[in-house]
Design a protein around this motif. Sequence first.
Motif, PDB file in Angstrom:
ATOM      1  N   MET A   1       0.852  -1.200   0.000  1.00 26.59           N
ATOM      2  CA  MET A   1       0.000   0.000   0.000  1.00 26.59           C
ATOM      3  C   MET A   1       0.877   1.237   0.000  1.00 26.59           C
ATOM      4  O   MET A   1       1.826   1.321   0.756  1.00 26.59           O
ATOM      5  CB  MET A   1      -0.917  -0.009   1.219  1.00 26.59           C
ATOM      6  N   GLY A   2       0.569   2.191  -0.878  1.00 28.06           N
ATOM      7  CA  GLY A   2       1.388   3.383  -0.979  1.00 28.06           C
ATOM      8  C   GLY A   2       1.129   4.341   0.162  1.00 28.06           C
ATOM      9  O   GLY A   2       0.206   4.199   0.951  1.00 28.06           O
ATOM     10  N   VAL A   3       1.991   5.340   0.233  1.00 28.51           N
ATOM     11  CA  VAL A   3       1.787   6.365   1.248  1.00 28.51           C
ATOM     12  C   VAL A   3       0.530   7.149   0.928  1.00 28.51           C
ATOM     13  O   VAL A   3       0.125   7.279  -0.224  1.00 28.51           O
ATOM     14  CB  VAL A   3       2.995   7.316   1.288  1.00 28.51           C
TER      15      VAL A   3
ATOM     16  N   ALA B   1      -1.416  16.921  -5.452  1.00 27.71           N
ATOM     17  CA  ALA B   1      -1.267  16.072  -4.270  1.00 27.71           C
ATOM     18  C   ALA B   1       0.069  16.379  -3.616  1.00 27.71           C
ATOM     19  O   ALA B   1       1.046  16.683  -4.302  1.00 27.71           O
ATOM     20  CB  ALA B   1      -1.350  14.596  -4.634  1.00 27.71           C
ATOM     21  N   THR B   2       0.115  16.295  -2.299  1.00 28.05           N
ATOM     22  CA  THR B   2       1.357  16.447  -1.548  1.00 28.05           C
ATOM     23  C   THR B   2       1.682  15.109  -0.902  1.00 28.05           C
ATOM     24  O   THR B   2       0.855  14.545  -0.179  1.00 28.05           O
ATOM     25  CB  THR B   2       1.229  17.536  -0.471  1.00 28.05           C
ATOM     26  N   LEU B   3       2.871  14.593  -1.167  1.00 26.21           N
ATOM     27  CA  LEU B   3       3.259  13.270  -0.702  1.00 26.21           C
ATOM     28  C   LEU B   3       4.416  13.375   0.277  1.00 26.21           C
ATOM     29  O   LEU B   3       5.372  14.117   0.032  1.00 26.21           O
ATOM     30  CB  LEU B   3       3.707  12.397  -1.885  1.00 26.21           C
TER      31      LEU B   3
ATOM     32  N   PRO C   1       6.950   7.504  -5.171  1.00 30.37           N
ATOM     33  CA  PRO C   1       6.796   7.427  -6.631  1.00 30.37           C
ATOM     34  C   PRO C   1       5.592   6.598  -7.062  1.00 30.37           C
ATOM     35  O   PRO C   1       4.829   7.002  -7.947  1.00 30.37           O
ATOM     36  CB  PRO C   1       8.118   6.793  -7.088  1.00 30.37           C
ATOM     37  N   GLY C   2       5.390   5.424  -6.443  1.00 24.55           N
ATOM     38  CA  GLY C   2       4.242   4.600  -6.804  1.00 24.55           C
ATOM     39  C   GLY C   2       2.935   5.277  -6.472  1.00 24.55           C
ATOM     40  O   GLY C   2       1.963   5.195  -7.232  1.00 24.55           O
ATOM     41  N   THR C   3       2.893   5.958  -5.319  1.00 27.23           N
ATOM     42  CA  THR C   3       1.676   6.673  -4.953  1.00 27.23           C
ATOM     43  C   THR C   3       1.401   7.812  -5.932  1.00 27.23           C
ATOM     44  O   THR C   3       0.246   8.066  -6.292  1.00 27.23           O
ATOM     45  CB  THR C   3       1.815   7.226  -3.527  1.00 27.23           C
ATOM     46  N   ALA C   4       2.447   8.503  -6.365  1.00 33.67           N
ATOM     47  CA  ALA C   4       2.268   9.591  -7.327  1.00 33.67           C
ATOM     48  C   ALA C   4       1.688   9.064  -8.638  1.00 33.67           C
ATOM     49  O   ALA C   4       0.783   9.674  -9.222  1.00 33.67           O
ATOM     50  CB  ALA C   4       3.605  10.287  -7.573  1.00 33.67           C
ATOM     51  N   ARG C   5       2.209   7.929  -9.104  1.00 34.07           N
ATOM     52  CA  ARG C   5       1.652   7.343 -10.331  1.00 34.07           C
ATOM     53  C   ARG C   5       0.190   6.962 -10.143  1.00 34.07           C
ATOM     54  O   ARG C   5      -0.637   7.157 -11.045  1.00 34.07           O
ATOM     55  CB  ARG C   5       2.480   6.132 -10.751  1.00 34.07           C
ATOM     56  N   ALA C   6      -0.155   6.435  -8.962  1.00 27.35           N
ATOM     57  CA  ALA C   6      -1.545   6.067  -8.705  1.00 27.35           C
ATOM     58  C   ALA C   6      -2.447   7.296  -8.690  1.00 27.35           C
ATOM     59  O   ALA C   6      -3.578   7.257  -9.194  1.00 27.35           O
ATOM     60  CB  ALA C   6      -1.638   5.320  -7.373  1.00 27.35           C
TER      61      ALA C   6
ATOM     62  N   ALA D   1       5.388  17.982  -3.680  1.00 30.03           N
ATOM     63  CA  ALA D   1       4.114  18.508  -4.178  1.00 30.03           C
ATOM     64  C   ALA D   1       4.003  18.179  -5.662  1.00 30.03           C
ATOM     65  O   ALA D   1       4.826  18.615  -6.467  1.00 30.03           O
ATOM     66  CB  ALA D   1       4.025  20.009  -3.953  1.00 30.03           C
ATOM     67  N   LEU D   2       2.983  17.402  -6.020  1.00 32.82           N
ATOM     68  CA  LEU D   2       2.772  16.958  -7.406  1.00 32.82           C
ATOM     69  C   LEU D   2       1.608  17.721  -8.022  1.00 32.82           C
ATOM     70  O   LEU D   2       0.541  17.842  -7.405  1.00 32.82           O
ATOM     71  CB  LEU D   2       2.494  15.455  -7.428  1.00 32.82           C
TER      72      LEU D   2
END
Length: 676
Positions: free
Chosen positions: A1-3, A36-38, A45-50, A94-95
């Motif tokens: 599970m991503g962040v 989105a801010t991660l 990276p995986g969460t950003a792609r999701a 920040a994305l």
Amino acid sequence: MGVIPTQRETVTRAPGTPAPACPGAGAGAPYVETRATLPSGLLAPGTARAVVRSALAEWTASGHPVPEAPAHDVLVVVGELVTNAVVHAGTDVALTCRWEQAAGALVVEVADRHPTRAPYTGGDPAPDGTAEFGRGLRLVAALAESWGVTYRTGEKTVWARVPAGPHLDGEDRTPDGDGPAPYGEDRTPDGDGPAPDGEGLSPAAECAAAHGLRPAAPLAPEPPPAQRDPEWLGRGALSFLAEASDLLAGQLDEDLVASLTGQLLVPRLADWCAVWLEDESTARWDSSRPGGGWGDGTGGPGPWLARVWHVQENRVEDLRRTLEKDPPHLPGSDLLAGPVPYPWPGEALGPGAADGAALAYRLTVGGRPLGTLVIGRTGPARFPEEVTGLVEDLSRRVALAIGAARQYARQATISAVLQRGLLPGAVAEIPGVRSALVYEPCDHGGPSGDFYDLFPAGDGRWCFAVGDVQGKGAEAAVVIGLARPWLRLLAREGYRVTDVLDRLNQLLLDDATEAADAAARALAAAGGRPPAPGDAPQTRFLSLLYGELTPGEGGLRCTLASAGHPLPLVLAREGGVRTVARPQTLLGVVEDETYTSETFVLGPGDTLLCVTDGVTERRSGSRQFDDGDGLAAALAGCAGLDAEPIAERIRRLVHEFGERPPDDDLALLVLQAEVP
């Protein structure tokens, strides 16, 4: 599970809602955006792609379809940019992603809070010649039609513009190969608040404001403010210089100053810039050059190209190679106060950049040349006088920052040389004794006030010392330079521990008296005018823990004395902790002070711990590390450990005690009698 993103927001204009004409989007074109801010971490990276994949699907369902071709590309770009930010910046990320429908492009922006660290573009190759890192931004450059970096106060943003054309390999692929491609985004400007002073609102930001969104200057490429809005120079010049001063102030690395200069100028005032640096000690005016010029008149190295910036990152290396072939040679000393024309490097800038203007500014401080700043802009128009004057003001600030950074580097080098000379080159190894040392000077622009020594004294004796001088810098170096050689000399002459302290105390008092007499003579010569604060003689106090070890069959016979120093502790093999000295007066304070010593035996497995006040007085709010016998409790928890692990555990506990790094020098010595 991503962040889990700490912030997620999607901005969409409802279909059918009229929109004003927006640059690059066409009249009536919709904007769709997700942000989105991660938190920084391996899962970012995986969460950003999701996040982007989900946004693409949402946009398709809401009537803002994106062609399938760029879907895979934008996910690759997002992954690479977020990975670069996490690995090399280490802050929250920040994305932002937007779909510019009329322009047919997806724009990705990844921001971090490390504005002075440029994106990592590659490293040294592996032994087989293949680089292990640095392919990410090359991949971004291959997939994007353009990409770059935008710097603001406290923030760095790397952006990439991915066209909605066919995929590089000619296939129309979905990101995971089993369904409709998730779609890219369109972004109205950030919505994070008004643009910084001096930068003004971009046309795209004004368009966003028409939609009821809070505007901010867009980060994707657009004409520099000075070109698209001449009034910017009047409204924002002072704010620009204030921002530049804030960024340059306190920078202690000349290469970082050069890097910040490029970030300030491109793209606000120029399309590209370059900074040459040179060694002022070897630069001489060379009248043999046509018109004169600064050169390496003493045979030293000439100027070197420190930084190159361009609005298009993929042009930087070509521009660098071209500029390195011909370093600037500014003619005539009377022209050094202002810019002079510089040859246009058209071939390195690619098609459409055959014409342009370039200016060179000499970077000087106090008549000493430090380097040259060159700026350029594409097109037949010349630089407006307002821009040349603004860059000239900036160049003065850059020169001052470079000069300050070099002065700091010289002082740091002197301090490092002094520090090495004030400490032993090697710590003696004592038969039957395990020893460990931790020494961490706190950098305050001068040599540390803490020192240590462990040396053979002859006749089967070894002596050790841990000391702390009042103050730091040159005054501390003077005291250590007196104390450590005298300790060794007196010990090797056979003086007992107490005799060594008595004589060292008198030596410091005599030295202080001589310094005061010299100051009085200087005061009389100056007509009674009091000396400057830095020139007044300082009282030279010294706290010292000094001892002597004699190995024997039953362990180590230890005799020691503490002169105003934190008291040493002994950790018995079975786990008990005790103090083995009594407090006495600092050295260099009281005339004819008589010091006493204690003698005890370190049995097999027993450990002696000696520290400076950087350990005992380490602060966390109003508390200190040694409050409530904190050091003794920490040492008791080290029962059963060897010398090295004990030293490392105490060091770690001291660092973890406070939220901030230690603000004082730290030294500790561990001596442990071996078990037969």
